[in-house]
Design an enzyme around this catalytic site. Structure first.
Site, PDB file in Angstrom:
ATOM      1  N   CYS A  14      42.190 -34.792  -3.452  1.00 51.52           N
ATOM      2  CA  CYS A  14      41.670 -35.346  -2.202  1.00 51.52           C
ATOM      3  C   CYS A  14      41.971 -36.842  -2.094  1.00 51.52           C
ATOM      4  O   CYS A  14      43.114 -37.217  -1.919  1.00 51.52           O
ATOM      5  CB  CYS A  14      40.178 -35.032  -2.061  1.00 51.52           C
ATOM      6  SG  CYS A  14      39.598 -35.299  -0.379  1.00 51.52           S
ATOM      7  N   HIS A  21      39.663 -29.463  -2.711  1.00 51.79           N
ATOM      8  CA  HIS A  21      38.905 -29.640  -3.958  1.00 51.79           C
ATOM      9  C   HIS A  21      38.962 -28.372  -4.823  1.00 51.79           C
ATOM     10  O   HIS A  21      38.192 -27.440  -4.602  1.00 51.79           O
ATOM     11  CB  HIS A  21      37.439 -29.961  -3.644  1.00 51.79           C
ATOM     12  CG  HIS A  21      37.254 -31.346  -3.122  1.00 51.79           C
ATOM     13  ND1 HIS A  21      37.063 -32.430  -3.953  1.00 51.79           N
ATOM     14  CD2 HIS A  21      37.240 -31.834  -1.867  1.00 51.79           C
ATOM     15  CE1 HIS A  21      36.947 -33.521  -3.228  1.00 51.79           C
ATOM     16  NE2 HIS A  21      37.052 -33.196  -1.956  1.00 51.79           N
ATOM     17  N   GLU A  29      37.925 -28.071  -7.755  1.00 50.95           N
ATOM     18  CA  GLU A  29      36.800 -28.036  -8.706  1.00 50.95           C
ATOM     19  C   GLU A  29      35.566 -27.345  -8.152  1.00 50.95           C
ATOM     20  O   GLU A  29      34.672 -26.968  -8.898  1.00 50.95           O
ATOM     21  CB  GLU A  29      36.449 -29.458  -9.169  1.00 50.95           C
ATOM     22  CG  GLU A  29      35.809 -30.373  -8.134  1.00 50.95           C
ATOM     23  CD  GLU A  29      36.806 -31.085  -7.210  1.00 50.95           C
ATOM     24  OE1 GLU A  29      37.884 -30.514  -6.950  1.00 50.95           O
ATOM     25  OE2 GLU A  29      36.483 -32.171  -6.715  1.00 50.95           O
ATOM     26  N   SER A  63      11.148 -34.402 -30.566  1.00 53.43           N
ATOM     27  CA  SER A  63      10.142 -34.072 -29.559  1.00 53.43           C
ATOM     28  C   SER A  63       9.887 -32.571 -29.536  1.00 53.43           C
ATOM     29  O   SER A  63       8.933 -32.103 -28.937  1.00 53.43           O
ATOM     30  CB  SER A  63      10.634 -34.513 -28.173  1.00 53.43           C
ATOM     31  OG  SER A  63      11.710 -33.683 -27.776  1.00 53.43           O
ATOM     32  N   GLY A  64      10.779 -31.817 -30.164  1.00 55.49           N
ATOM     33  CA  GLY A  64      10.674 -30.365 -30.071  1.00 55.49           C
ATOM     34  C   GLY A  64      11.554 -29.829 -28.952  1.00 55.49           C
ATOM     35  O   GLY A  64      11.777 -28.634 -28.851  1.00 55.49           O
ATOM     36  N   GLY A  65      12.073 -30.721 -28.118  1.00 57.08           N
ATOM     37  CA  GLY A  65      12.967 -30.312 -27.030  1.00 57.08           C
ATOM     38  C   GLY A  65      14.361 -30.000 -27.559  1.00 57.08           C
ATOM     39  O   GLY A  65      14.682 -30.285 -28.717  1.00 57.08           O
ATOM     40  N   VAL A  66      15.180 -29.409 -26.702  1.00 57.38           N
ATOM     41  CA  VAL A  66      16.504 -28.943 -27.116  1.00 57.38           C
ATOM     42  C   VAL A  66      17.368 -30.092 -27.653  1.00 57.38           C
ATOM     43  O   VAL A  66      17.961 -29.994 -28.733  1.00 57.38           O
ATOM     44  CB  VAL A  66      17.244 -28.305 -25.910  1.00 57.38           C
ATOM     45  CG1 VAL A  66      18.593 -27.776 -26.337  1.00 57.38           C
ATOM     46  CG2 VAL A  66      16.400 -27.221 -25.270  1.00 57.38           C
ATOM     47  N   ASP A  67      17.423 -31.192 -26.916  1.00 58.71           N
ATOM     48  CA  ASP A  67      18.401 -32.228 -27.241  1.00 58.71           C
ATOM     49  C   ASP A  67      18.102 -32.918 -28.574  1.00 58.71           C
ATOM     50  O   ASP A  67      18.970 -33.033 -29.436  1.00 58.71           O
ATOM     51  CB  ASP A  67      18.479 -33.273 -26.115  1.00 58.71           C
ATOM     52  CG  ASP A  67      18.680 -32.618 -24.763  1.00 58.71           C
ATOM     53  OD1 ASP A  67      19.100 -31.445 -24.738  1.00 58.71           O
ATOM     54  OD2 ASP A  67      18.397 -33.264 -23.737  1.00 58.71           O
ATOM     55  N   SER A  68      16.870 -33.373 -28.729  1.00 60.19           N
ATOM     56  CA  SER A  68      16.581 -34.077 -29.985  1.00 60.19           C
ATOM     57  C   SER A  68      16.643 -33.098 -31.158  1.00 60.19           C
ATOM     58  O   SER A  68      17.023 -33.470 -32.269  1.00 60.19           O
ATOM     59  CB  SER A  68      15.237 -34.808 -29.929  1.00 60.19           C
ATOM     60  OG  SER A  68      14.153 -33.912 -29.858  1.00 60.19           O
ATOM     61  N   SER A  69      16.298 -31.840 -30.922  1.00 62.79           N
ATOM     62  CA  SER A  69      16.335 -30.868 -32.010  1.00 62.79           C
ATOM     63  C   SER A  69      17.765 -30.629 -32.489  1.00 62.79           C
ATOM     64  O   SER A  69      18.040 -30.645 -33.690  1.00 62.79           O
ATOM     65  CB  SER A  69      15.740 -29.531 -31.560  1.00 62.79           C
ATOM     66  OG  SER A  69      14.391 -29.684 -31.224  1.00 62.79           O
TER      67      SER A  69
END
Ligand code: XMP
Length: 515
Positions: A84, A171, A173, A226-232
C-alpha cells in the site's frame, strides 16, 4: 540481539495493521521484527534481514513530513515487498508518479493478475483483495513493470525483476484478502528463500544459550513471579539456563484469588524445583489501602508497595545482578512505533521503576514473542496447561474488583464469589474460550429476602468477556442456565451477597475491569 538466523525486517510507516504483517510472517515460522521507517541503514545492515517489507501508512507521499526511506534500501541486494503506502512511497522515491485518486478505494476489490511470477505463483487469475487507499500510482518507476491491476488501480502490483523488489496496492496481511497468506509466503519463502526454522524448540535452545552468555558463569537473577503466563514462562526459561542462580519472588499482596498462592508454590517449587520465596505481605498492602477508594490511587499504592516489598526480599536473598521480566513483543513494538502509534496497545506498568530502583540489568527472554508463541514455548518447556492458558489477571488484583473501600471482609466476599464463578465456567467448558471471567463486588447494598428474613447485603456483578487482545472486548453471551446457577450458588453460599447482576457492556465504551 536476536536468536534467529532467518529474518525479515518490517519497516513501519504507521499503518494500523503493521503488527498483522509480523503475525503472518511468524506463522510461517520465520522470525521478523518491526522497526520504524527511520531506522538508519547501518542498523538495517546489522540486522541482516533476508527480506524487507515496507508497511502501509495513513500518510500521503507528497504531503509535508511524509515518512520516506532513502533509496539505498533498494540497493542492499535484499528483496523488498512494499504494501500500500509502501508501494506509493517506493514509486515516489524511485521516480514514478503517485496521484490522488478521485475514487478512494476502500474494501474488497478483484485483483486481476497479469503475470503470476514469483509473487502470485499458485494463485487464480482473479482473487479478492482488500484495499484501503486514497492515492494510487499513475506511472511506474524505471525498471518496474506491472504484474496485476484492479478496476480502480491500473497498477495494483509491480515488480523490478532483477532487484527482486515487489509492491502491491492492497493489504495481503489482512484476512479479507483471500490469498493474502499465500502472497506473503510467496515473498518470504519463494523470493527471499527462507524455509521457516523459527520454531519453539529452536527458540528455547537459542534463548537458553543467549541467557547463559548474558548472565555469565556466576551472575545471579531474580524474578517477580505473578503466576501469570508471561512471568511464569520467562522464569522457567531462565531457570533452564542458569538453574538455582535464579531466585523467584512471589508477593502475596492479599489481593489474590482463592488458592492462587498455593498453586504457584506447588507449580514452581514442587514441580519445577525452582528456588521460590513467597512473601506474605497482605497486611502491609491492606494497611496502605485503608480508606482508599479511588482506582488510580489504589493502583499507585499497590505498585509502590510491591516495589518496596520486592526490594526488601531481594536484599534478604543477598542481592542479584539481573531482573527477569516477562515483557512481550507487543510491549516492545509500542515503544518503537513511528509518529502516532501504529498499534495501540495498553500496557500496565505495575512495577515500572523496579529495575532502576534496584540497579539491576534486565533479562527479557520473551521480548521477541507474541502471546500465542509464549504459550507454545511454555508447552515445549513442559509447563502445565492451567498455567499456560490462565486468563489474564490484573496486577492490582482483587483490589480493583472490590469497588470502593477495600477491607478484608469485602475481599473475602469477592474472592468467594469469584471462586464459584470460576468453578462453574470451567465445568461448562468455557474457561479457555473467554478472555476473562470474574466477579466484582459493588459498593451497593440491596434489600432481599431469604427464608422469612429480610436481608440488606452487597451486590456482586459478573463480568465475562471475549477478546483477542483486550483492546476491544465483547460481553460473553453466557447461557442463561449457567448464569442462573452461578447467581444461585453465590447468593446461597456467600453470606453477605444477596444479589447478582450480569454486566452486558462491551469495550469500548466500557473497560474490561470496573476500575
Ligand atoms: P481494561 O480494564 O483497561 O483492561 O479494559 C484491559 C486488560 O488489562 C488488564 N488490566 C491490568 N493488568 N495491571 C495489569 O497488569 C493493571 O493495572 C491492569 N488494569 C487492567 C485487564 O484485566 C484486562 O485484561
Amino acid at each position: 540481539m536476536t536468536t534467529a538466523d532467518e529474518k525479515i525486517l518490517i519497516l513501519d510507516f504507521g499503518s494500523q495493521v503493521t503488527q498483522l504483517i509480523a503475525r503472518r510472517v511468524r506463522e510461517m515460522k520465520v522470525y521478523c521484527e518491526i522497526k520504524p521507517y527511520s531506522t538508519p541503514l547501518d542498523e538495517v545492515r546489522k540486522f541482516s534481514p533476508q527480506g524487507i517489507i515496507l508497511s502501509g501508512s495513513p500518510a500521503s507521499v507528497d504531503r509535508e513530513g511524509a515518512p520516506l526511506v532513502g533509496r539505498e534500501i533498494f540497493d542492499l541486494g535484499v528483496p523488498v515487498l512494499g504494501i500500500c503506502y509502501g508501494l506509493q512511497m517506493m514509486t515516489h522515491i524511485l521516480g514514478g508518479q503517485v496521484e490522488h485518486s478521485d475514487h478512494r478505494e476502500y474494501g474488497h476489490a478483484i485483483l486481476e493478475i497479469d503475470e503470476p511470477g514469483a509473487l502470485f505463483s499458485g494463485l487464480p487469475r482473479q482473487t479478492r483483495v482488500w484495499m484501503s487507499h486514497g492515492d494510487r500510482i499513475s506511472r511506474l518507476p524505471a525498471g518496474f513493470r506491472r504484474i496485476a491491476h484492479t478496476s480502480n488501480s491500473p497498477l495494483a502490483a509491480i515488480v523490478h525483476e532483477s532487484k527482486k523488489v515487489f509492491a502491491v496496492q492492497f493489504h495481503p496481511e489482512v484476512a479479507h484478502t483471500d490469498d493474502g497468506k499465500k502472497i506473503l509466503s510467496n515473498f518470504v519463502k519463494g523470493v527471499c528463500g527462507l524455509s521457516g526454522t523459527w520454531t519453539p524448540e529452536s527458540f528455547v535452545d537459542r534463548t537458553v544459550a543467549a541467557i547463559r552468555e548474558q548472565v555469565g558463569p556466576t551472575g545471579r537473577a531474580i524474578c517477580g513471579l505473578s503466576g501469570g503466563v508471561d512471568s511464569s514462562v520467562a522464569a522457567v526459561l531462565v531457570h533452564k539456563a542458569i538453574g538455582d542462580r535464579l531466585h523467584c519472588i512471589y508477593v502475596d499482596a492479599g489481593i489474590m484469588r482463592a488458592g492462587e498462592t498455593e498453586q504457584v508454590e506447588k507449580a514452581f517449587r514442587d514441580s519445577f524445583h525452582m528456588k521460590l520465596s513467597v512473601v506474605h505481605a497482605g497486611g502491609v498492602f491492606l494497611d496502605r489501602l485503608t480508606g482508599v477508594s479511588d482506582p488510580e490511587k489504589k493502583r499507585k499504592i499497590i505498585g509502590n508497595t510491591f516495589i518496596d516489598v520486592f526490594d526488601e526480599e531481594a536484599k534478604k536473598l543477598g542481592g542479584a545482578d539481573f531482573l527477569v521480566q516477562g515483557t512481550l513483543y507487543p510491549d516492545v513494538i509500542e515503544s518503537v512505533s513511528v509518529k502516532g502509534p501504529s498499534v495501540v496497545i495498553k500496557t500496565h506498568h505495575n512495577v515500572g521503576g523496579l529495575p532502576e530502583k534496584m540497579n539491576l540489568k534486565l533479562i527479557e527472554p520473551l521480548r521477541e514473542l507474541f502471546k500465542d508463541e509464549v504459550r507454545a514455548v511454555g508447552e515445549k518447556l513442559g509447563m502445565p496447561r492451567d498455567i499456560l492458558w490462565r486468563q489474564p489477571f490484573p496486577g492490582p488484583g482483587l483490589a480493583i474488583r472490590v469497588l470502593g473501600e477495600i477491607t478484608p471482609k469485602r475481599l473475602d466476599l469477592v474472592r468467594r464469589a469469584d471462586k464459584i464463578l470460576d468453578e462453574e465456567i470451567r465445568a461448562a467448558g468455557l474457561y479457555e474460550k473467554l478472555w476473562q471471567s470474574f466477579a466484582v463486588l459493588l459498593p451497593v447494598q440491596t434489600v432481599g429476602v431469604m427464608g422469612d428474613e429480610r436481608t440488606y447485603e452487597s451486590v456482586c456483578a459478573i463480568r465475562a468477556v471475549t477478546s483477542d487482545d483486550a483492546m476491544t472486548a465483547d460481553w460473553a453471551r453466557l447461557p442463561y442456565d449457567l448464569l442462573g446457577k452461578v447467581a444461585n450458588r453465590i447468593i446461597n453460599e456467600v453470606r453477605g451477597i444477596n444479589r447478582v447482576v450480569y454486566d452486558i457492556t462491551s469495550k469500548p465504551p466500557g473497560t474490561i475491569e470496573w476500575e
